[in-house]
Design a protein around this motif. Structure first.
Motif, short mmCIF file in Angstrom:
data_model
loop_
_atom_site.label_atom_id
_atom_site.label_comp_id
_atom_site.label_asym_id
_atom_site.label_seq_id
_atom_site.Cartn_x
_atom_site.Cartn_y
_atom_site.Cartn_z
N UNK A 33 10.20 -6.08 -40.43
CA UNK A 33 9.08 -6.87 -39.91
C UNK A 33 8.08 -7.16 -41.03
N UNK A 34 7.83 -6.15 -41.86
CA UNK A 34 6.89 -6.35 -42.97
C UNK A 34 7.43 -7.40 -43.95
N UNK A 35 8.72 -7.29 -44.28
CA UNK A 35 9.35 -8.24 -45.20
C UNK A 35 9.22 -9.66 -44.66
N UNK A 36 9.53 -9.83 -43.36
CA UNK A 36 9.48 -11.17 -42.75
C UNK A 36 8.06 -11.72 -42.76
N UNK A 37 7.10 -10.84 -42.48
CA UNK A 37 5.71 -11.27 -42.45
C UNK A 37 5.25 -11.70 -43.84
N UNK A 38 5.62 -10.91 -44.87
CA UNK A 38 5.22 -11.25 -46.23
C UNK A 38 5.85 -12.57 -46.68
N UNK A 39 7.11 -12.79 -46.30
CA UNK A 39 7.77 -14.05 -46.67
C UNK A 39 7.04 -15.22 -46.01
N UNK A 40 6.68 -15.03 -44.75
CA UNK A 40 5.99 -16.09 -44.02
C UNK A 40 4.62 -16.41 -44.63
N UNK A 41 3.91 -15.34 -45.02
CA UNK A 41 2.54 -15.54 -45.53
C UNK A 41 2.50 -15.97 -46.98
N UNK A 42 3.40 -15.43 -47.80
CA UNK A 42 3.28 -15.62 -49.25
C UNK A 42 4.38 -16.49 -49.85
N UNK A 43 5.36 -16.87 -49.07
CA UNK A 43 6.48 -17.64 -49.63
C UNK A 43 7.20 -16.82 -50.67
N UNK A 44 7.54 -17.49 -51.81
CA UNK A 44 8.35 -16.81 -52.83
C UNK A 44 7.66 -15.62 -53.48
N UNK A 45 6.31 -15.59 -53.38
CA UNK A 45 5.58 -14.48 -54.01
C UNK A 45 5.66 -13.17 -53.24
N UNK A 46 6.42 -13.18 -52.12
CA UNK A 46 6.49 -11.98 -51.27
C UNK A 46 7.03 -10.77 -52.00
N UNK A 47 7.94 -11.05 -52.96
CA UNK A 47 8.79 -9.97 -53.48
C UNK A 47 8.03 -8.83 -54.15
N UNK A 48 6.96 -9.21 -54.89
CA UNK A 48 6.22 -8.20 -55.63
C UNK A 48 5.50 -7.24 -54.68
N UNK A 49 4.90 -7.79 -53.62
CA UNK A 49 4.17 -6.97 -52.65
C UNK A 49 5.14 -6.08 -51.88
N UNK A 50 6.24 -6.69 -51.45
CA UNK A 50 7.19 -5.90 -50.67
C UNK A 50 7.80 -4.80 -51.55
N UNK A 51 8.04 -5.14 -52.79
CA UNK A 51 8.60 -4.15 -53.71
C UNK A 51 7.66 -2.94 -53.83
N UNK A 52 6.35 -3.24 -53.97
CA UNK A 52 5.36 -2.16 -54.07
C UNK A 52 5.41 -1.24 -52.86
N UNK A 53 5.37 -1.85 -51.66
CA UNK A 53 5.37 -1.05 -50.44
C UNK A 53 6.68 -0.27 -50.32
N UNK A 54 7.79 -0.95 -50.59
CA UNK A 54 9.10 -0.30 -50.44
C UNK A 54 9.25 0.85 -51.43
N UNK A 55 8.69 0.68 -52.64
CA UNK A 55 8.79 1.74 -53.64
C UNK A 55 8.05 2.99 -53.16
N UNK A 56 6.83 2.80 -52.66
CA UNK A 56 6.06 3.93 -52.13
C UNK A 56 6.85 4.59 -50.99
N UNK A 57 7.41 3.75 -50.15
CA UNK A 57 8.17 4.24 -49.02
C UNK A 57 9.39 5.06 -49.46
N UNK A 58 10.08 4.58 -50.50
CA UNK A 58 11.26 5.31 -50.99
C UNK A 58 10.87 6.67 -51.54
#
Ligand SMILES: [Zn+2]
Length: 410
Positions: free
Chosen positions: A161-186
């Protein structure tokens, strides 16, 4: 690239991936039953090696059938536009794209899981049962499924859900933000896996007082490892196969020994196994593989950002419009050869780390009891002693038994 060519590319890639996988297993299953090596003379005989071969063959045919089944379904979905049809269907039910995507993935997940349950069931209650490994009851089997769904919905669904929301809000720039969150999560999952997730499925108990505990205490303090971090897990709830692993880091680090391992081995063998696991900790293997996984995820997300808005991918998946979920699935199919290569690289690294942990155990404790623990363990689990080199190179996360013994016994 046109949608049509992309579709054929996907079909080609997953078919080649399947053929490559089955080719390496086929090379492996063709290996002749060897003579009993001198070092294993007291542990097994020709009959046991025959049994190991027939276990391997059974698993090979099982993998061939279940793998072909899932390949045919995926190819069918691609060729006849099944993903596109599912997309049309979900778009009639809910309006916001995020909900459509979640519904799409949810249905796909349930569908593929329902199709895999009969195979899992057969593997556990027929194959594992026949060779004397299974201890899982039907209740545990289905209980695991339900718990797996809940964890999947909570963690997988949340991240998706977070990934989809970031893609919707930020377009191609989503990846850096999602990467940050996912890294903390991992990092968090790595730290808290044995405290939060594992207890849903298994019971962890501290070591009991006795000879084993005092032997372990003696060794652990000699290498500066706190005994509070050693636990026994009720692996016998599911299988007679024994194991041990190291998890987490910092204050949350734990060595987990299966109860089946504790039952089957002498105290000094268990200390040697523990020494191996502590070796993984001392040589920083946990942090190393975590860092590599995070970097890999970053590269994958960056690549995804280049493809995520491409309407041809949705079309190749049979869609009549661009939809983020169609592109995500399409990307996963296109990315599959890269993940195979990354998997091979991770196995290479893992085998190197296993040798390092083994050397640590040999240097700080003793190689002999570790060698005899490995022999008992491998014989009991019907391990193949002469796997094909290509199969080892591609699929083995641990070096083959004879190579490990060679290093331990010299
Ligand atoms: Zn290891």
């Amino acid at each position: 690239m046109s949608a049509e060519s992309l579709k054929y590319l996907m079909i080609g890639l997953i078919t080649l991936g399947f053929l490559f996988d089955k080719f390496t297993s086929w090379l492996n299953v063709r290996q002749k039953v060897p003579q009993v090596p001198a070092t294993l003379q007291n542990f097994l005989d020709q009959e046991k090696l025959q049994e190991a071969k027939s276990y391997q063959k059974t698993n090979y045919y099982f993998g061939l059938i279940s793998g072909s089944f899932s390949l045919v379904i995926t190819l069918g979905m691609l060729i006849w536009g099944g993903f596109g049809l599912l997309d049309q269907w979900v778009s009639q039910w809910v309006d916001p794209m995020i909900l459509q995507s979640l519904l799409f993935f949810g249905l796909l997940f349930i569908g593929s899981d329902l199709l895999s349950i009969p195979f899992d069931y057969y593997h556990t209650f027929k194959i594992e049962e026949e060779f004397g490994f299974n201890k899982t009851t039907r209740k545990t089997f289905f209980g695991d499924k339900v718990k797996g769904y809940l964890v999947g919905i909570l963690i997988g669904g949340g991240l998706l859900a977070l990934l989809l929301w970031l893609i919707q809000e930020l377009g191609e720039g989503f990846w850096l933000y999602f990467w940050g969150v996912a890294a903390v999560f991992m990092v968090l999952i790595n730290m808290f896996y044995t405290s939060w997730i594992l207890p849903l499925f298994n019971k962890l108990t501290p070591l009991e007082e006795g000879e084993l505990k005092s032997k372990i205490m003696e060794y652990a303090s000699s290498v500066g490892f706190s005994l509070e971090n050693v636990f026994v897990m009720d692996g016998s709830k599911r299988s007679t196969k024994a194991n041990a692993f190291f998890s987490g880091f910092g204050k949350k680090k734990k060595v987990v020994l299966f109860d089946t391992l504790v039952e089957q081995h002498k105290p000094e063998e268990l200390v040697a196994v523990l020494a191996h696991e502590i070796g993984h900790f001392k040589k920083k293997h946990i942090i190393q593989s975590l860092v590599i996984s995070i970097l890999q995820l970053g590269v994958m997300l960056l690549l995804l950002s280049l493809f995520v808005n491409n309407p041809e991918i949705s079309q190749a998946m049979g869609g009549d419009r661009w939809a983020v979920h169609l592109n995500l699935i399409g990307f996963a199919l296109l990315f599959s050869p890269i993940s195979t290569v990354l998997g091979i690289f991770m196995n290479l690294l893992s085998r190197k780390n296993e040798f390092e942990a083994e050397r640590f155990a040999k240097e700080t404790y003793d190689g002999k009891p570790l060698a005899s623990a490995l022999k008992t363990l491998s014989v009991k689990t019907l391990t193949q002693i002469n796997p094909h080199p290509l199969h080892v190179f591609v699929n083995y996360s641990h070096p083959p038994l004879m190579e490990r013994l060679g290093k331990l016994e010299n």
